[in-house]
Design a protein around this motif. Sequence first.
Motif, PDB file in Angstrom:
ATOM      1  N   GLN A 389      43.444  27.438 -38.381  1.00 17.06           N
ATOM      2  CA  GLN A 389      43.847  26.549 -37.291  1.00 17.06           C
ATOM      3  C   GLN A 389      42.690  26.252 -36.346  1.00 17.06           C
ATOM      4  O   GLN A 389      42.471  25.107 -35.945  1.00 17.06           O
ATOM      5  CB  GLN A 389      45.019  27.169 -36.540  1.00 17.06           C
ATOM      6  CG  GLN A 389      46.312  27.207 -37.347  1.00 17.06           C
ATOM      7  CD  GLN A 389      47.446  27.896 -36.610  1.00 17.06           C
ATOM      8  OE1 GLN A 389      47.233  28.636 -35.648  1.00 17.06           O
ATOM      9  NE2 GLN A 389      48.670  27.669 -37.070  1.00 17.06           N
ATOM     10  N   VAL A 390      41.936  27.280 -35.984  1.00 18.93           N
ATOM     11  CA  VAL A 390      40.823  27.089 -35.049  1.00 18.93           C
ATOM     12  C   VAL A 390      39.719  26.250 -35.686  1.00 18.93           C
ATOM     13  O   VAL A 390      39.190  25.326 -35.057  1.00 18.93           O
ATOM     14  CB  VAL A 390      40.269  28.453 -34.581  1.00 18.93           C
ATOM     15  CG1 VAL A 390      38.964  28.259 -33.813  1.00 18.93           C
ATOM     16  CG2 VAL A 390      41.285  29.170 -33.712  1.00 18.93           C
ATOM     17  N   GLN A 392      39.979  24.103 -38.114  1.00 13.94           N
ATOM     18  CA  GLN A 392      40.442  22.733 -38.279  1.00 13.94           C
ATOM     19  C   GLN A 392      40.409  21.998 -36.951  1.00 13.94           C
ATOM     20  O   GLN A 392      40.040  20.821 -36.877  1.00 13.94           O
ATOM     21  CB  GLN A 392      41.862  22.733 -38.851  1.00 13.94           C
ATOM     22  CG  GLN A 392      42.223  21.482 -39.623  1.00 13.94           C
ATOM     23  CD  GLN A 392      41.419  21.319 -40.910  1.00 13.94           C
ATOM     24  OE1 GLN A 392      41.682  21.972 -41.892  1.00 13.94           O
ATOM     25  NE2 GLN A 392      40.438  20.434 -40.890  1.00 13.94           N
ATOM     26  N   ASP A 393      40.742  22.703 -35.872  1.00 12.92           N
ATOM     27  CA  ASP A 393      40.727  22.107 -34.541  1.00 12.92           C
ATOM     28  C   ASP A 393      39.312  21.783 -34.084  1.00 12.92           C
ATOM     29  O   ASP A 393      39.041  20.697 -33.571  1.00 12.92           O
ATOM     30  CB  ASP A 393      41.405  23.065 -33.553  1.00 12.92           C
ATOM     31  CG  ASP A 393      41.370  22.528 -32.121  1.00 12.92           C
ATOM     32  OD1 ASP A 393      41.821  21.386 -31.903  1.00 12.92           O
ATOM     33  OD2 ASP A 393      40.882  23.247 -31.229  1.00 12.92           O
ATOM     34  N   VAL A 394      38.395  22.714 -34.270  1.00 15.33           N
ATOM     35  CA  VAL A 394      37.021  22.546 -33.778  1.00 15.33           C
ATOM     36  C   VAL A 394      36.223  21.577 -34.643  1.00 15.33           C
ATOM     37  O   VAL A 394      35.464  20.750 -34.132  1.00 15.33           O
ATOM     38  CB  VAL A 394      36.305  23.915 -33.710  1.00 15.33           C
ATOM     39  CG1 VAL A 394      34.813  23.736 -33.414  1.00 15.33           C
ATOM     40  CG2 VAL A 394      36.958  24.802 -32.656  1.00 15.33           C
ATOM     41  N   GLY A 396      37.399  19.302 -36.851  1.00 13.55           N
ATOM     42  CA  GLY A 396      38.006  17.998 -37.055  1.00 13.55           C
ATOM     43  C   GLY A 396      38.179  17.622 -38.508  1.00 13.55           C
ATOM     44  O   GLY A 396      38.487  18.456 -39.353  1.00 13.55           O
ATOM     45  N   GLU A 397      37.963  16.353 -38.815  1.00 13.49           N
ATOM     46  CA  GLU A 397      38.215  15.837 -40.156  1.00 13.49           C
ATOM     47  C   GLU A 397      37.049  16.072 -41.107  1.00 13.49           C
ATOM     48  O   GLU A 397      37.136  15.733 -42.284  1.00 13.49           O
ATOM     49  CB  GLU A 397      38.524  14.338 -40.081  1.00 13.49           C
ATOM     50  CG  GLU A 397      39.791  14.026 -39.291  1.00 13.49           C
ATOM     51  CD  GLU A 397      40.072  12.538 -39.246  1.00 13.49           C
ATOM     52  OE1 GLU A 397      39.240  11.769 -39.790  1.00 13.49           O
ATOM     53  OE2 GLU A 397      41.109  12.154 -38.683  1.00 13.49           O
ATOM     54  N   GLU A 460      41.391  34.967 -32.174  1.00 12.64           N
ATOM     55  CA  GLU A 460      41.187  33.539 -31.916  1.00 12.64           C
ATOM     56  C   GLU A 460      39.870  33.269 -31.198  1.00 12.64           C
ATOM     57  O   GLU A 460      39.172  32.301 -31.494  1.00 12.64           O
ATOM     58  CB  GLU A 460      42.360  32.982 -31.102  1.00 12.64           C
ATOM     59  CG  GLU A 460      42.270  31.477 -30.878  1.00 12.64           C
ATOM     60  CD  GLU A 460      43.477  30.919 -30.158  1.00 12.64           C
ATOM     61  OE1 GLU A 460      43.422  29.740 -29.739  1.00 12.64           O
ATOM     62  OE2 GLU A 460      44.478  31.657 -30.014  1.00 12.64           O
ATOM     63  N   ARG A 464      36.913  30.928 -32.655  1.00 13.64           N
ATOM     64  CA  ARG A 464      36.381  29.757 -31.943  1.00 13.64           C
ATOM     65  C   ARG A 464      34.870  29.862 -31.770  1.00 13.64           C
ATOM     66  O   ARG A 464      34.141  28.875 -31.905  1.00 13.64           O
ATOM     67  CB  ARG A 464      37.088  29.604 -30.599  1.00 13.64           C
ATOM     68  CG  ARG A 464      36.803  28.268 -29.898  1.00 13.64           C
ATOM     69  CD  ARG A 464      37.808  28.005 -28.804  1.00 13.64           C
ATOM     70  NE  ARG A 464      39.161  27.860 -29.331  1.00 13.64           N
ATOM     71  CZ  ARG A 464      39.641  26.732 -29.838  1.00 13.64           C
ATOM     72  NH1 ARG A 464      38.883  25.645 -29.894  1.00 13.64           N
ATOM     73  NH2 ARG A 464      40.869  26.690 -30.299  1.00 13.64           N
ATOM     74  N   LYS A 471      29.840  24.312 -36.102  1.00 11.32           N
ATOM     75  CA  LYS A 471      29.807  22.894 -35.720  1.00 11.32           C
ATOM     76  C   LYS A 471      28.407  22.485 -35.268  1.00 11.32           C
ATOM     77  O   LYS A 471      27.894  21.434 -35.664  1.00 11.32           O
ATOM     78  CB  LYS A 471      30.820  22.639 -34.599  1.00 11.32           C
ATOM     79  CG  LYS A 471      30.850  21.195 -34.133  1.00 11.32           C
ATOM     80  CD  LYS A 471      31.900  20.994 -33.048  1.00 11.32           C
ATOM     81  CE  LYS A 471      31.937  19.536 -32.596  1.00 11.32           C
ATOM     82  NZ  LYS A 471      32.970  19.311 -31.555  1.00 11.32           N
TER      83      LYS A 471
END
Length: 477
Positions: A389-390, A392-394, A396-397, A460, A464, A471
């Motif tokens: 989840q983290v 995918q959130d950070v 993105g696509e 979490e 992150r 990223k």
Amino acid sequence: MKKPKPVLDLSVDRTLELPMYLQICQRFKIAIEQGHLHAGDRVPAVRALATEMNLARGTVEMAYRILTDEGYLQVRGAAGTIVSPALPQPAASKPLAPIPGQTVSAFLDHDGKAPKPLQLGLPALDAFPRKVWNRLVGHRLRGSEPARLGYPDPAGYARLRERIATYLGVSRGVACLPEQVFITTGLRNTLELTLSSLSTAGDEFWFEDPGYILARPFLQNAAVKVVPVPVDGNGLIVEEGKRLSPYAKFAMVTPSHQSPLGVTLSLERRMALLEWASEAGSWIIEDDYDSEFRYQGRPLPALKSLDRNDRVIYSGTFSKVMFPGLRLAYVVAPVSVVPRFQSVSYNLNAGCPYLFQASVADFIAEGHFSRHLKKMRSLYAERRLVTQQVFQDVLGERLRIDLRPGGLHMLAKLGEHENDVLLADRAREAGLALHPLSRWYVNAKPQQGLLLGFANVVDEKDARRIALKLKQALEIK
């Protein structure tokens, strides 16, 4: 001040296509040229060096024969083998030359150093019950009788073999006798034992494509012909294997959690694979490396549990369910070839250390093993979901992570125009130990993706932190 003697490095890189005996030759030549070895110096005995490097004796013998023929070494009978006195002294110290064809593996994580974030093949090291383990090891250490200071049984400690046979019968549906269980140091040792027991030079060997990247170099250096067989969403494509090599002697599969794609070998394919092995007189090596960790329903029965003709060689490990520093694994030999395995195990090595084998047997017998597995399934299910989840959130696509039902790693898929090797290189420069999926392929068209180990992502906040670092490394704006 006395100048320290340079370190003699005779290590080999098992990921190279260059045969190991040639790597040994190159290492000796470099050591002589650099002054690590001098004319007249005695070199290790063949048996001692083979044991130290965990290589077959014949591999070292071949290297020594070549070095002797080329004039680098001289055999002096009972006095041993020495560096030839006729060799000139090196003029000056030179930088260490690389072995021809050698590249430093950017993806070698098992280096004895602290694990890196997202490293594959590691259980949750922070969650292992170290106090319980230390107590069990200490108890065995204090209570060891003098006989335990001798060489261990090469086939394995009897009590541990009994515990493993019982565990497999209850949890994996594998009915076996303790005599069928052989203790090894890991998958490589298991393959070495298996091939030494059952193979002849030139045997064809089905290998999943993509397949376990650390097994491939060993097989390529063994006297078998590797036949890559493609994998789809239902696992190994048996019909394609039969087309490519209908009478292959071996097929190696990871049916419960395919390495690296994470898919499960379908029941239809399992039955087809077993039927093929029975008709062709072939052997199936089932690598059940992390089947205990399934997060949807109960763990799937092993392929071996469906085997009615005794063609499956079952391989398991304690590296994933306990910790890899143990260097303990096991293989269940078919009844018909137990004598061969027994004979080869006595010639192949001197056995695994008694202390750890006995301690693992106690760990299982006292119920700690089953409690630990239950706790880890719950913990990994949580860490797996949080990481997905983290990330995918950070991220993105750019990445798409579809969770598989089990395992200790996840696959982040990339777009067709991405270069996973380049992205993995960037991430590794930032200290993250992820793998590019494309490197696990042999002949099949490679997919672009990143393999991430999530077992040591503690929460979490940690997820992150790692995702933001990734990223930045991937230069995602």
